[in-house]
Design a protein around this motif. Structure first.
Motif, mmCIF file in Angstrom:
data_model
loop_
_atom_site.group_PDB
_atom_site.id
_atom_site.type_symbol
_atom_site.label_atom_id
_atom_site.label_comp_id
_atom_site.label_asym_id
_atom_site.label_seq_id
_atom_site.Cartn_x
_atom_site.Cartn_y
_atom_site.Cartn_z
ATOM 1 N N ASP A 55 61.645 33.841 100.992
ATOM 2 C CA ASP A 55 61.220 35.178 101.386
ATOM 3 C C ASP A 55 60.333 35.819 100.320
ATOM 4 O OD1 ASP A 55 62.554 35.046 103.792
ATOM 5 O OD2 ASP A 55 64.352 36.072 103.059
ATOM 6 N N SER A 56 60.337 35.237 99.112
ATOM 7 C CA SER A 56 59.552 35.786 98.007
ATOM 8 C C SER A 56 58.111 35.290 97.985
ATOM 9 C CB SER A 56 60.217 35.437 96.666
ATOM 10 O OG SER A 56 61.529 35.944 96.602
ATOM 11 N N VAL A 57 57.744 34.428 98.928
ATOM 12 C CA VAL A 57 56.369 33.931 98.976
ATOM 13 C C VAL A 57 55.850 34.075 100.399
ATOM 14 C CG1 VAL A 57 57.089 31.542 99.410
ATOM 15 C CG2 VAL A 57 54.838 31.982 98.413
ATOM 16 N N ASP A 58 54.583 34.426 100.522
ATOM 17 C CA ASP A 58 53.967 34.569 101.835
ATOM 18 C C ASP A 58 53.979 33.230 102.574
ATOM 19 O OD1 ASP A 58 52.101 36.152 103.716
ATOM 20 O OD2 ASP A 58 50.981 34.315 103.283
ATOM 21 N N ALA A 59 54.421 33.251 103.817
ATOM 22 C CA ALA A 59 54.556 32.005 104.580
ATOM 23 C C ALA A 59 53.226 31.286 104.731
ATOM 24 C CB ALA A 59 55.152 32.306 105.955
ATOM 25 N N ALA A 60 52.158 32.018 104.980
ATOM 26 C CA ALA A 60 50.858 31.375 105.165
ATOM 27 C C ALA A 60 50.382 30.708 103.882
ATOM 28 C CB ALA A 60 49.837 32.406 105.639
ATOM 29 N N GLN A 61 50.660 31.334 102.734
ATOM 30 C CA GLN A 61 50.258 30.723 101.470
ATOM 31 C C GLN A 61 51.056 29.451 101.193
ATOM 32 O OE1 GLN A 61 49.801 33.317 98.026
ATOM 33 N NE2 GLN A 61 49.600 35.095 99.381
ATOM 34 N N TRP A 62 52.370 29.497 101.443
ATOM 35 C CA TRP A 62 53.173 28.282 101.265
ATOM 36 C C TRP A 62 52.678 27.176 102.191
ATOM 37 C CZ3 TRP A 62 57.313 26.785 98.146
ATOM 38 C CH2 TRP A 62 57.966 25.604 98.520
ATOM 39 N N HIS B 239 62.504 27.108 93.856
ATOM 40 C CA HIS B 239 61.194 26.603 94.239
ATOM 41 C C HIS B 239 60.149 26.924 93.171
ATOM 42 C CE1 HIS B 239 63.195 25.961 97.990
ATOM 43 N NE2 HIS B 239 63.297 27.255 98.256
ATOM 44 N N VAL B 240 59.252 25.969 92.968
ATOM 45 C CA VAL B 240 58.252 26.080 91.905
ATOM 46 C C VAL B 240 56.900 26.424 92.523
ATOM 47 C CG1 VAL B 240 57.095 24.868 90.022
ATOM 48 C CG2 VAL B 240 59.522 24.418 90.502
ATOM 49 N N LEU B 241 56.285 27.481 92.020
ATOM 50 C CA LEU B 241 54.954 27.903 92.452
ATOM 51 C C LEU B 241 53.980 27.770 91.287
ATOM 52 C CD1 LEU B 241 55.789 31.253 94.324
ATOM 53 C CD2 LEU B 241 55.951 28.904 95.191
ATOM 54 N N VAL B 242 52.809 27.225 91.541
ATOM 55 C CA VAL B 242 51.732 27.164 90.552
ATOM 56 C C VAL B 242 50.564 27.983 91.085
ATOM 57 C CG1 VAL B 242 50.046 25.676 89.411
ATOM 58 C CG2 VAL B 242 52.431 24.940 89.596
ATOM 59 N N GLY C 197 44.858 32.124 93.374
ATOM 60 C CA GLY C 197 46.194 32.399 93.881
ATOM 61 C C GLY C 197 47.045 31.138 93.924
ATOM 62 N N LEU C 198 47.939 31.039 94.903
ATOM 63 C CA LEU C 198 48.859 29.908 95.002
ATOM 64 C C LEU C 198 48.087 28.646 95.374
ATOM 65 C CD1 LEU C 198 51.857 28.992 94.949
ATOM 66 C CD2 LEU C 198 51.892 29.403 97.428
ATOM 67 N N VAL C 199 48.166 27.641 94.504
ATOM 68 C CA VAL C 199 47.431 26.398 94.730
ATOM 69 C C VAL C 199 48.355 25.196 94.845
ATOM 70 C CG1 VAL C 199 45.301 27.223 93.657
ATOM 71 C CG2 VAL C 199 47.045 26.082 92.247
ATOM 72 N N ALA C 200 49.607 25.319 94.405
ATOM 73 C CA ALA C 200 50.541 24.197 94.477
ATOM 74 C C ALA C 200 51.962 24.740 94.449
ATOM 75 C CB ALA C 200 50.321 23.236 93.315
ATOM 76 N N CYS C 201 52.881 23.984 95.046
ATOM 77 C CA CYS C 201 54.290 24.388 95.038
ATOM 78 C C CYS C 201 55.149 23.176 95.338
ATOM 79 C CB CYS C 201 54.554 25.514 96.041
ATOM 80 S SG CYS C 201 53.963 25.213 97.723
ATOM 81 N N ALA C 202 56.443 23.342 95.162
ATOM 82 C CA ALA C 202 57.388 22.260 95.437
ATOM 83 C C ALA C 202 58.716 22.850 95.885
ATOM 84 C CB ALA C 202 57.588 21.390 94.202
ATOM 85 N N PRO C 203 59.329 22.299 96.941
ATOM 86 C CA PRO C 203 60.668 22.729 97.354
ATOM 87 C C PRO C 203 61.701 22.124 96.400
ATOM 88 C CG PRO C 203 59.901 20.957 98.776
ATOM 89 C CD PRO C 203 58.787 21.243 97.813
#
Length: 395
Positions: A14-21, A65-68, A74-80
């Motif tokens: 919920d802390s990250v925009d769904a479209a960006q993820w 969850h890791v956000l880069v 903005g958000l360019v990479a992430c991992a569950p």
């Protein structure tokens, strides 16, 4: 100009925009042509696990969850990512490693797990936006290591990554472990009978008999997706799921609320196969739909019927895949019995890194030897597939 990356941890999607993820999880165009869309790394699926209480407090799956992010993009990479206090619900078994680690006076838990929980399905784990700047993937791997160190976890485990992600992790120093599943490959079949015609005569006859005996004179099979799935279907399916989990295959991980959430947020990505006797549903299986694959996940039945499992879980999925143009069906973990039913053996991967260098080296050696044995098993299985040889007479 070099990109400037920063990493942060979130404990709720919920802390990250769904479209960006989702732009990272399922980039368009995809960086992996073999998998244009995977539902299990989508924001909708992973957040449903959290909102339903299937992961989170009291489950042993703590989301981290890791956000880069890039200063400009903005958000360019992430991992569950999840900190785990046990090894349940992963489908890559490491209990022996945990025992060995603790016999050597180490503390195995918590460990850092990069995965889609309760889901033995290959998919992207190093989630990169299609236009991610150079270095974003390396920054993500570095952030995972930083999280492991900060959490004082023993290790990082990336389960069921794509081959591309596995190669990137191996190049970064992780050890790869090979596993095995069985997938149906759609070789352009016109219909289910066309698929059967590709099999040896004995296997073809056996499958026809199994399908006939599974349904018998009293069962009707329904395939439901999208708006056709009603609350009554979820109620019936959850009863199947709980009964199977309690009686045969261990702990049921998913809560009732999870199914309501995915039914509301991703109905077009769900295929329910339900067996009905009269007015009552008596068995069912849930599948998730990618763009290229059907992913079979859970099933259950309130009656005992020979071959009903094969019909509801395997043959109906094959039939649906052929009729709707899916390239493959992935029917979950394990199960050599799938070979006789037209599923082929495939390699799967996991990637592991331990903080203790000596233990990491020992695991790496074991995985190399295990891989050789796995290659031999798959080669033997390939030689015994039920498909007709080119010289076999067509019957």
């Amino acid at each position: 100009m070099a990109s400037t990356f920063s990493a942060r941890i979130i404990q709720s999607l919920d802390s990250v925009d769904a479209a960006q993820w989702d732009a990272c999880a399922n980039p368009r165009p995809s960086q992996d042509a073999a998998e244009r869309f995977n539902p299990f790394v989508s924001h909708a699926f992973l957040s449903a696990l959290e909102r339903s209480g299937s992961v989170g407090r009291g489950t042993g799956w703590a989301p981290f969850h890791v956000l880069v992010e890039d200063a400009d993009a903005g958000l360019v990479a992430c991992a569950p990512a999840y900190l785990k206090s046990h090894s349940l619900g992963e489908y890559v078994f490491d209990q022996n490693r945990a025992q060995a680690y603790e016999r050597a006076d180490g503390r195995y838990y918590p460990k850092l797990q990069i995965t889609a929980p309760f889901t033995p399905v290959t998919g992207r784990r190093l989630l990169l936006r299609a236009d991610a700047p150079d270095g974003a993937q390396a920054a993500l791997i570095g952030a995972l290591r930083g999280l492991r160190e900060a959490a004082e976890a023993s290790s990082i485990h990336v389960t069921f990554p794509t081959p591309a992600d596995a190669r990137a992790l191996e190049a970064a120093g992780f050890t790869l472990r090979a596993g095995q599943q069985f997938h149906f490959e759609n070789d352009g079949y016109r219909d289910f009978d066309d698929f059967l015609d590709a099999l040896a005569a004995r296997k073809r006859k056996a499958i026809r008999r199994e399908r006939r005996d599974a349904v018998g004179p009293d069962l009707t099979i329904e395939t439901l997706t999208g708006a056709d799935i009603a609350p009554a279907h979820w109620e019936a399916f959850f009863a199947f799921y709980m009964d199977t989990g309690a009686r045969k295959w261990g702990r049921p991980y998913l809560t009732r609320a999870f199914f309501d959430l995915i039914g509301a947020t991703m109905p077009a990505r769900i295929l329910l196969v339900m067996a009905r006797r009269g007015d009552d549903y008596v068995a069912g299986a849930i599948n998730f739909l990618g763009d290229d694959a059907i992913y079979g996940r859970n099933w259950g039945a309130l009656i005992e019927r020979p071959f009903l499992h094969f019909e509801v879980c395997y043959y109906q999925a094959i039939d649906y895949a052929i009729r709707h143009g899916y390239r493959r069906v992935e029917a979950g973990a394990q199960g050599e019995h799938k070979l006789a039913r037209g599923y082929r053996p495939v390699l799967t991967w996991s990637a592991h890194e331990f903080a203790d260098a000596g233990f990491h080296a020992a695991i790496a050696d074991y995985c190399r030897r295990e891989r050789a044995a796995m290659d031999a098993v798959i080669a033997e299985q390939q030689d015994s597939l039920p498909f007709r040889n080119s010289h076999e007479e067509t019957m």
